[in-house]
Design a protein around this motif. Structure first.
Motif, PDB file in Angstrom:
ATOM      1  N   PRO A 117       0.827  -1.214   0.000  1.00 19.18           N
ATOM      2  CA  PRO A 117       0.000   0.000   0.000  1.00 19.18           C
ATOM      3  C   PRO A 117       0.858   1.261   0.000  1.00 19.18           C
ATOM      4  O   PRO A 117       0.489   2.242  -0.646  1.00 19.18           O
ATOM      5  CB  PRO A 117      -0.826  -0.101   1.282  1.00 19.18           C
ATOM      6  N   VAL A 118       2.009   1.229   0.685  1.00 13.57           N
ATOM      7  CA  VAL A 118       2.828   2.452   0.685  1.00 13.57           C
ATOM      8  C   VAL A 118       3.243   2.833  -0.702  1.00 13.57           C
ATOM      9  O   VAL A 118       3.408   4.009  -1.012  1.00 13.57           O
ATOM     10  CB  VAL A 118       4.126   2.312   1.509  1.00 13.57           C
ATOM     11  N   GLY A 119       3.427   1.839  -1.559  1.00 11.91           N
ATOM     12  CA  GLY A 119       3.872   2.113  -2.918  1.00 11.91           C
ATOM     13  C   GLY A 119       2.881   2.977  -3.671  1.00 11.91           C
ATOM     14  O   GLY A 119       3.241   3.717  -4.575  1.00 11.91           O
ATOM     15  N   VAL A 120       1.626   2.862  -3.314  1.00 14.68           N
ATOM     16  CA  VAL A 120       0.606   3.601  -4.062  1.00 14.68           C
ATOM     17  C   VAL A 120      -0.122   4.600  -3.174  1.00 14.68           C
ATOM     18  O   VAL A 120      -1.161   5.140  -3.560  1.00 14.68           O
ATOM     19  CB  VAL A 120      -0.403   2.631  -4.720  1.00 14.68           C
ATOM     20  N   LEU A 121       0.441   4.866  -2.018  1.00 15.73           N
ATOM     21  CA  LEU A 121      -0.203   5.815  -1.100  1.00 15.73           C
ATOM     22  C   LEU A 121      -0.403   7.183  -1.772  1.00 15.73           C
ATOM     23  O   LEU A 121      -1.491   7.751  -1.731  1.00 15.73           O
ATOM     24  CB  LEU A 121       0.656   5.973   0.171  1.00 15.73           C
TER      25      LEU A 121
ATOM     26  N   PRO C  41      -2.864   3.257  -9.958  1.00 13.38           N
ATOM     27  CA  PRO C  41      -1.991   3.917  -8.983  1.00 13.38           C
ATOM     28  C   PRO C  41      -0.517   3.646  -9.260  1.00 13.38           C
ATOM     29  O   PRO C  41       0.325   4.520  -9.061  1.00 13.38           O
ATOM     30  CB  PRO C  41      -2.399   3.277  -7.654  1.00 13.38           C
ATOM     31  N   THR C  45       2.242   6.404  -9.726  1.00 13.30           N
ATOM     32  CA  THR C  45       3.423   6.470  -8.868  1.00 13.30           C
ATOM     33  C   THR C  45       4.684   6.604  -9.718  1.00 13.30           C
ATOM     34  O   THR C  45       5.563   7.426  -9.440  1.00 13.30           O
ATOM     35  CB  THR C  45       3.524   5.222  -7.972  1.00 13.30           C
ATOM     36  N   GLY C 279       8.123   4.890  -3.088  1.00 12.62           N
ATOM     37  CA  GLY C 279       7.066   3.910  -3.330  1.00 12.62           C
ATOM     38  C   GLY C 279       7.489   2.873  -4.349  1.00 12.62           C
ATOM     39  O   GLY C 279       7.256   1.675  -4.174  1.00 12.62           O
ATOM     40  N   ILE C 283       7.762  -1.114  -3.963  1.00 14.87           N
ATOM     41  CA  ILE C 283       7.102  -2.070  -4.846  1.00 14.87           C
ATOM     42  C   ILE C 283       8.112  -3.076  -5.396  1.00 14.87           C
ATOM     43  O   ILE C 283       7.858  -4.278  -5.445  1.00 14.87           O
ATOM     44  CB  ILE C 283       6.390  -1.319  -5.993  1.00 14.87           C
TER      45      ILE C 283
END
Ligand SMILES: Nc1ncnc2c1ncn2[C@@H]1O[C@H](COP(=O)(O)OP(=O)(O)OP(=O)(O)O)[C@@H](O)[C@H]1O
Ligand SMILES: [Mg+2]
Lengths: 273, 367, 303
Positions: A117-121, C41, C45, C279, C283
Motif C-alpha cells: 500500500p505504501v507504494g501507491v499511497l 496507482p 506512482t 514507493g 514495490i
C-alpha cells in the motif's frame, strides 16, 4: 513412561504460562479499564482494587466515540459486502467452471496483494483528494473492498472447491439447471464458507490501520484512528485508553475466536487442513 | 423398455484418447457390468452414457434415438455414484424427492413415490435424517432410492459398493440383484470386483486402455476368454500362463509342449496354427490336481489352506510357479515333490498375438 | 450432425458450451476492478516519481528526470529505512516462525483447559495494531507506570526506557506479539493434521522427542511454514500503525521503515516526487520477495 504424570503437569503449567503471558497485555488492558486513573498508574501495579466503570462512562461521554465506532462498523461491513459482491461470482466461475486460465488468474490476483500500500499511497491520496472523497466512509469502503478482494476471492475459491463435484453431477442427473443448482445446492452448501470469508474480511477491515490513518482524519475516521489519537497524552489516561481499547477490540476478538478454524483454512488457501 | 446402443464411441482429453471406439449393444432389462483395470476408462464410458462427459465422437442411442446432445436429466437415466453424492444439507426424504421436485411433480405424488422407494429399500425409519446420520450401507440405499423414484429407463452404477465392508457388500449385492428383478430395469454397473461382476452380470464388458476386449456372459468369459488379457483378468486365482510350443495339430485339437517337455492336448481349433508355433497355455487353477501320472512335475512351494479350498503353489521343473486349486483341505506339504495332472479340456491356447484358439466345443452353460 | 450414422466421421472436439455458459460476466467485474486497482496507482506512482511535485509549493514543478531517485539513494535516511525494514521483517519472521512452531507442538499436547489456553494464546492476533501498540507502549513498556518497569524494580533492576533506549527492539516485540499467535494458529492446525501413526512408528524405531520433532513434525510443517512466511511478509513489509503511534519513526530515524519514510515524505513534507520514488522502491522490494513466495505457494497449490 513412568514420568508421564510429571510430564503432564509440566506441560499443563507450561501451556497455561505461555497462554497467560501472551494474553497478559490484553488481560491487563481489561483490568486497567476498570480502574480509576490513579489506580491505573499506581506503582507497583494493583492486582486488587475497587472496580469502577467510570472510564467507560467517560469514554462514552466523549460524544464522538460513537461516531468512530459507527464508522468502523459501517466501513468494515460495507467494505466486506462490496468485496463479497465482486468475489462471489468470480470465485463461483473459477471454482465450478474452471478454464485453463483459471490458475494463472488466481495467482495474478494473489500477486496484486503483494503490491505494498505504501507504494501507491501518494496517487491514491491525490486521487481521493481530487475526487473529494478523502475522509469519507465511501472512499474507505472502496479501498477496503479492493484491498481484501484477492484474499476474499481466494478464500471463497477454496471453500467452493470443497463442494464435491459428484454432488453437483448428481444434481445435474436430477435435472437441476444452472439456476436450480445455485438455489438448492450451491447456496446452502457454500453459505457457511461465504459467511466465514465475510468474517475474515470484517476482521481485516476492522483492524486495518494504514489506509484509515492516512485517508481519514475525523468525519470518516474509524476506531483505529480514534485509538491512535491517544498516542500523545503520556501516561495520564491509562484507564480511559484501556476502556476505549477494550470496546474497540472486544467484538472482533469474539468474532475471531468463533471463526478460528475457518480462518485457518481460508487464510492458507486450503493449503493447511 | 430401454435399449442402449454405443456406436464407435470415442473420448479424448486434449490429444489423449481414453476411449478408443467402443461398440456395444445393451438389451432391455439387461444387467451389464464393465470391468477392467484401474484407469481403463470404465467410469469415463459410464459418464458419457450418463451425459456428464461429452462424447467426442460416435453415437449413443437410447431406445434407438441418438442422445449425444441431450442433457443428463433428459436421457431418462439415473446414476448412483461411488461416493453416493448425497445432498448433505437435505433429509433422506428430500434427497430422494429432489429430482421429482425439480420436475414439478406435486407434493402428494412425490411423497407417495418416496415412501414406495423407502419401502423397497427398508429406509422408512430414516426418512427424516440427514445423510451424515446414516451408516455407509444406509447411505448407499438412499443413493439407490434417489435413482429409483425417478423411474428411470436405465440405472447407472459406478462402483457403488466399493466403500462398504465385505459383509455389507455381499448383502447389498443380493439386494441389487433383487432390485434388478423387481424393477425390471436396464442396469449398467462398473466394478473392480470379480465376484460382483460374475454374480450379478447378464453380460460382462471387459475394457482395457479404452478398448473393449470381450463382451459376453460371465461363464462365456470364464470358459471362452477371447484373449490373454481376458483369460488373465477374469477368474481368481488367476489363470496360470505357461509359455510353450505346438507339438502337433489334428482334428481333435492342439498338442502343446510346456515346461520341460510335458505335453498337453487341448481340444481347440487348429486351422490357423502349425506345429512349432510359440503359444501360451492357459491353465485354470482348478484344472489341475496332484496325480502320480500327471504331465507336469514340480515341488510344492507353499500350501494355502482356506478350509473349503486349498491353494498349492507349485514350482515346476523349469522354475515357473503355478497355482493349483483343490477342493477341501488337502494334506500336501511344502517341499514335497508332486506331479500335476492337467485337464486339457479346461485349458486355453493363445497364439503369439495373444488371441485364443476357439474351443471345439462350447461349455454347456456358456451358450 | 443429427443424422450421423454409425460410420460418421470423427466429430472434432468442441467445448461444452451447451451446459457451461460463458463465465466472463461473472469474472470480469472482479478482474476489472483489480486491474484498475493494481495498475492505475502504479502508473501514477511511476509518473510522479519522475516529476518535481510538492503539494505545498506550486513553484516546484516540471520533470525531475531521475533526480528523485538519485536524491533518494544518496539520502542516508533511505538506506537506514531500507535496513530497518529488512531487520523488522526478518526478526519478526524468525521469532514468529520458530516460536510458533514450538508453541504449536506445545498446544498439540493434551492438558487440562487446553481449549481455553489456546484461545488466550491466539487472542493478540485479533487486536487492532493501534491498540496493540498503545497498550504495549503505555501499560507494558512505560518506564515508570508500565508493568515491565515494575517487574524490573521488583527484581532490583533499573527499569528500561524501552522506546528511548531500544526503539527497534520495542517495535519488534510489539509486532511479534501480534503475529506469533497467527503463526501458532496456522502451524497448530498443521501439526494436528499430522498422522499420529507416523510419530508412533518413529517412536518404535527409537526416535526420541527431538528426533521425532526434527525428522517427522518439522518436515510435515514445511508447507504450512511457507504459507505463514508468505502471508506475514505481505503484511510486515508495510508495517505502519505500530510505528506511527509509538515512535513516529524515531528517535532520529531509528525505527523509520520504508513505509513510514514514504508517509513522512508525502504527507509530512509534501514531497510527492520523492515519496513516489520511495514507493517504487517499496514495490520493487515487495516484488522481489513476492517472486519467490508466490512461486513456492503456487507449487503447493492444486487448483
Ligand atoms: N478430466 C480428465 N482429463 C484428462 N484425463 C482424464 C480425465 N478423466 C479421466 N481421465 C483419464 O482417463 C482414463 C480413464 O479414467 P476412468 O476414470 O474412466 O478410469 P476407470 O476405469 O474408472 O478407473 P478406476 O477403476 O480407477 O475408477 C484415465 O487414464 C484417466 O487418467
Ligand atoms: Mg472409475
Amino acid at each position: 513412561m513412568k514420568d508421564s504424570a510429571a510430564k503432564r503437569i509440566f506441560i499443563t503449567i507450561l501451556g497455561w504460562l505461555v497462554a497467560l503471558l501472551l494474553a497478559f497485555p490484553i488481560i491487563w488492558m481489561v483490568m486497567t479499564s476498570f480502574k480509576t486513573e490513579t489506580d491505573a498508574i499506581s506503582t507497583p501495579p494493583l492486582f486488587v482494587w475497587h472496580p469502577t466503570v467510570a472510564s467507560y462512562a467517560e469514554v462514552q461521554e466523549r460524544a464522538n466515540y460513537f461516531s468512530f465506532a459507527l464508522n468502523s462498523i459501517l466501513i468494515s461491513v460495507g467494505g466486506s459486502l462490496l468485496a463479497l459482491a465482486f468475489s462471489v461470482p468470480a470465485a463461483y466461475a473459477m471454482a465450478f467452471h474452471p478454464t485453463p486460465r483459471t490458475r494463472s488468474t488466481l495467482l495474478w490476483m494473489l500477486s496484486t496483494k503483494m503490491l505494498p500500500p505504501v507504494g501507491v499511497l501518494v496517487p491514491i491520496y491525490l486521487l481521493f483528494s481530487s475526487l473529494n472523497i478523502l475522509d469519507t466512509r465511501g472512499g474507505l469502503i472502496i479501498v477496503y473492498a479492493l484491498m481484501n478482494l484477492p484474499i476474499v476471492v481466494w478464500m471463497l475459491f477454496t471453500f467452493f472447491k470443497e463442494v464435491p463435484r459428484e454432488i453437483l453431477e448428481a444434481g445435474r442427473m436430477d435435472g437441476a439447471g444452472v439456476w436450480n443448482e445455485m438455489r438448492y445446492l450451491l447456496m446452502p452448501l457454500t453459505l457457511p464458507g461465504i459467511a466465514s470469508t465475510g468474517l475474515l474480511s470484517l476482521i481485516l477491515c476492522w483492524n486495518e490501520a494504514f489506509w484509515s490513518l492516512n485517508l481519514t482524519s475525523s468525519a470518516a475516521a474509524p476506531l483505529t484512528t480514534f485509538i491512535a489519537s491517544f498516542s500523545s497524552p503520556e501516561g495520564l489516561f491509562f484507564a480511559k485508553l484501556s476502556a476505549a481499547s477494550t470496546i474497540a477490540v472486544a467484538p472482533i476478538l469474539i468474532f475471531g475466536w468463533l471463526s478460528q478454524r475457518q480462518l485457518v483454512r481460508g487464510m492458507t488457501f486450503g493449503a493447511v487442513k | 423398455m430401454a435399449t442402449l446402443n454405443l456406436r464407435n464411441i470415442r473420448k479424448s482429453y486434449g490429444p489423449v484418447e481414453t476411449i478408443k471406439g467402443v461398440d456395444l449393444d445393451i438389451a432391455d432389462q439387461e444387467f451389464v457390468v464393465f470391468v477392467g483395470p484401474s484407469g481403463c476408462g470404465k467410469s469415463t464410458l459410464l459418464r458419457m452414457i450418463a451425459g456428464l462427459e461429452e462424447i467426442t465422437s460416435g453415437d449413443l442411442m437410447i431406445d434407438g434415438k441418438r442422445v449425444n446432445d441431450v442433457g443428463p436429466a433428459d436421457r431418462g437415466l439415473a446414476m448412483v455414484f461411488q461416493s453416493y453424492a448425497l445432498y448433505p444439507h437435505m433429509t433422506v426424504r428430500n434427497n430422494m424427492a429432489f429430482a421429482l421436485k425439480l420436475a414439478g411433480v406435486p407434493k402428494e405424488e412425490r411423497d407417495r413415490k418416496v415412501d414406495e422407494a423407502a419401502r423397497i429399500l427398508q429406509l422408512g425409519p430414516y426418512l427424516d435424517r440427514t445423510p451424515k446420520e446414516l451408516s455407509g450401507g444406509q447411505r448407499q440405499r438412499v443413493a439407490i432410492g434417489r435413482s429409483i423414484v425417478r423411474n428411470p429407463r436405465v440405472f447407472l452404477f459406478d462402483e457403488p459398493l466399493s466403500n462398504l465392508d465385505a459383509a455389507l457388500r455381499g448383502q447389498m449385492r443380493i439386494e441389487l440383484a433383487r432390485l434388478h428383478e423387481e424393477l425390471a430395469a436396464t442396469m449398467v454397473y462398473v466394478t473392480h470386483d470379480q465376484v460382483e461382476a460374475m454374480t450379478m452380470a447378464d453380460k460382462i464388458v471387459v475394457l482395457q486402455s479404452g478398448v473393449v476386449e470381450q463382451v459376453g456372459s460371465p461363464l462365456e468369459l470364464y470358459h471362452h476368454p477371447a484373449n490373454l488379457f481376458v483369460g488373465g483378468f477374469i477368474g481368481s486365482p488367476r489363470m496360470n500362463m505357461l509359455p510353450g510350443r505346438i507339438a502337433h495339430v489334428d482334428r481333435t485339437g492342439v498338442a502343446v509342449d510346456v515346461a520341460g517337455g510335458a505335453r498337453i492336448v487341448v481340444p481347440a481349433e487348429s486351422t490357423n496354427v502349425a506345429a512349432g508355433n510359440p503359444v501360451t497355455l492357459g491353465i485354470r487353477p482348478e484344472a489341475m490336481r496332484p496325480e502320480p501320472a500327471g504331465q507336469l512335475a514340480g515341488e510344492v512351494l507353499l500350501a494355502e489352506r482356506l478350509g473349503g479350498l486349498t491353494l498349492l503353489h507349485v514350482t515346476l521343473t523349469d522354475g515357473q510357479v503355478v497355482v493349483v486349486q483343490l477342493e477341501g483341505s488337502d494334506s500336501t506339504r511344502p517341499h514335497q515333490p508332486v506331479r500335476l495332472l492337467v485337464d486339457g479340456e479346461a485349458c486355453h491356447v493363445f497364439n503369439e498375438a495373444g488371441r485364443a484358439l476357439p474351443h471345439l466345443e462350447r461349455h454347456p452353460l456358456a451358450a | 450432425m443429427s443424422s450421423a450414422s454409425a460410420t460418421s466421421v470423427a466429430v472434432p472436439p468442441r467445448s461444452d458450451t451447451s451446459r457451461t455458459p460463458s463465465m466472463m460476466p461473472l469474472l470480469a467485474p472482479a478482474v476489472g476492478v483489480l486491474l484498475i486497482w493494481s495498475i492505475v496507482p502504479l502508473v501514477m506512482t511511476v509518473w510522479f516519481s519522475f516529476k518535481n511535485y510538492n503539494l505545498m509549493d506550486p513553484t516546484v514543478s516540471g520533470w525531475a528526470g531521475i533526480d528523485n531517485y538519485s536524491y533518494l539513494i544518496t539520502d542516508p535516511d533511505f538506506w537506514v529505512s531500507l535496513l530497518n525494514t529488512l531487520v523488522l521483517v526478518g526478526s519478526v519472521l524468525v521469532i514468529t516462525v520458530v516460536g510458533g512452531t514450538l508453541l504449536a507442538v506445545l498446544f498439540d499436547q493434551n492438558f487440562p483447559g487446553q481449549g481455553v489456553a489456546r484461545l488466550l494464546a491466539i487472542a493478540p492476533f485479533f487486536v487492532m495494531p493501534t491498540v496493540a501498540a498503545l497498550i504495549w507502549k503505555n501499560l507494558m513498556m512505560h518506564p515508570i507506570y508500565g508493568v515491565l518497569g515494575s517487574v524490573a524494580r521488583g527484581l532490583g533492576m533499573t527499569p528500561i526506557d524501552w522506546f528511548a533506549d531500544y526503539p527497534m527492539v520495542s517495535v519488534i516485540i510489539i509486532v511479534s506479539w501480534e503475529w506469533l499467535p497467527f503463526a501458532l494458529l496456522i502451524l497448530l492446525t498443521a501439526v494436528q493434521s499430522l498422522d499420529r501413526e507416523q510419530l508412533e512408528a518413529a517412536r518404535m524405531d527409537g526416535a526420541g522427542a527431538f528426533a521425532q520433532f526434527f525428522y517427522i513434525t518439522l518436515p510435515h510443517l514445511r508447507r504450512a511454514i511457507s504459507v505463514v512466511v508468505m502471508i506475514e511478509t505481505i503484511f510486515l513489509l508495510t508495517i505502519f500503525a505500530e510505528i506511527f503511534v509509538t515512535t513516529a519513526g524515531g528517535p532520529g530515524n531509528a525505527t523509520t521503515n520504508l513505509a513510514f519514510l514514504i508517509y513522512a515524505r508525502a504527507l509530512l513534507q509534501f514531497d510527492v516526487g520523492g515519496a513516489s520514488a520511495g514507493g517504487i522502491v517499496a514495490i520493487l522490494l515487495a516484488n522481489i520477495v513476492a517472486f519467490f513466495l508466490v512461486r513456492s505457494v503456487a507449487r503447493n497449490l492444486e487448483v
